[in-house]
Design a protein around this motif. Structure first.
Motif, mmCIF file in Angstrom:
data_model
loop_
_atom_site.group_PDB
_atom_site.id
_atom_site.type_symbol
_atom_site.label_atom_id
_atom_site.label_comp_id
_atom_site.label_asym_id
_atom_site.label_seq_id
_atom_site.Cartn_x
_atom_site.Cartn_y
_atom_site.Cartn_z
ATOM 1 N N CYS A 38 0.818 -1.217 0.000
ATOM 2 C CA CYS A 38 0.000 0.000 0.000
ATOM 3 C C CYS A 38 0.851 1.266 0.000
ATOM 4 O O CYS A 38 1.956 1.295 0.527
ATOM 5 C CB CYS A 38 -0.927 0.000 1.216
ATOM 6 S SG CYS A 38 -2.175 -1.288 1.101
ATOM 7 N N GLN A 39 0.263 2.297 -0.597
ATOM 8 C CA GLN A 39 0.942 3.587 -0.676
ATOM 9 C C GLN A 39 0.799 4.398 0.612
ATOM 10 O O GLN A 39 1.668 5.187 0.929
ATOM 11 C CB GLN A 39 0.366 4.400 -1.850
ATOM 12 C CG GLN A 39 0.566 3.743 -3.202
ATOM 13 C CD GLN A 39 2.036 3.581 -3.556
ATOM 14 O OE1 GLN A 39 2.826 4.475 -3.327
ATOM 15 N NE2 GLN A 39 2.390 2.424 -4.104
ATOM 16 N N ASP A 40 -0.322 4.207 1.316
ATOM 17 C CA ASP A 40 -0.540 4.979 2.534
ATOM 18 C C ASP A 40 -1.375 4.173 3.529
ATOM 19 O O ASP A 40 -1.856 3.084 3.224
ATOM 20 C CB ASP A 40 -1.201 6.331 2.226
ATOM 21 C CG ASP A 40 -2.538 6.191 1.522
ATOM 22 O OD1 ASP A 40 -3.263 5.200 1.742
ATOM 23 O OD2 ASP A 40 -2.874 7.093 0.740
ATOM 24 N N GLU A 59 -4.344 4.771 4.847
ATOM 25 C CA GLU A 59 -5.769 4.612 4.525
ATOM 26 C C GLU A 59 -5.997 3.441 3.580
ATOM 27 O O GLU A 59 -6.924 2.653 3.765
ATOM 28 C CB GLU A 59 -6.346 5.906 3.944
ATOM 29 C CG GLU A 59 -6.596 6.970 4.986
ATOM 30 C CD GLU A 59 -7.428 6.492 6.166
ATOM 31 O OE1 GLU A 59 -8.499 5.878 5.956
ATOM 32 O OE2 GLU A 59 -6.988 6.709 7.312
#
Length: 50
Positions: free
Chosen positions: A34-36, A38
């Motif tokens: 995942c990038q972040d 959230e």
């Protein structure tokens, strides 16, 4: 407790432990992809909803 009952308990515990380890591996894989935060939260929630 009979030896068979003990073996069954040990097998159950081993299966439970293996399932927990696999779930942890899945979550770690999600976090790495995942990038972040959230995005990671969404994917983990989706995993729990299965």
């Amino acid at each position: 407790m009979s030896p068979e009952e003990i073996d069954e308990m040990n097998t159950s515990e081993l299966l439970k432990q293996t399932a927990e380890e696999n779930q942890t591996r899945k979550i770690l894989e999600i976090l790495n992809e995942c990038q972040d935060l959230e995005e990671a939260k969404e994917k983990v929630r989706a995993l729990l909803d299965k």
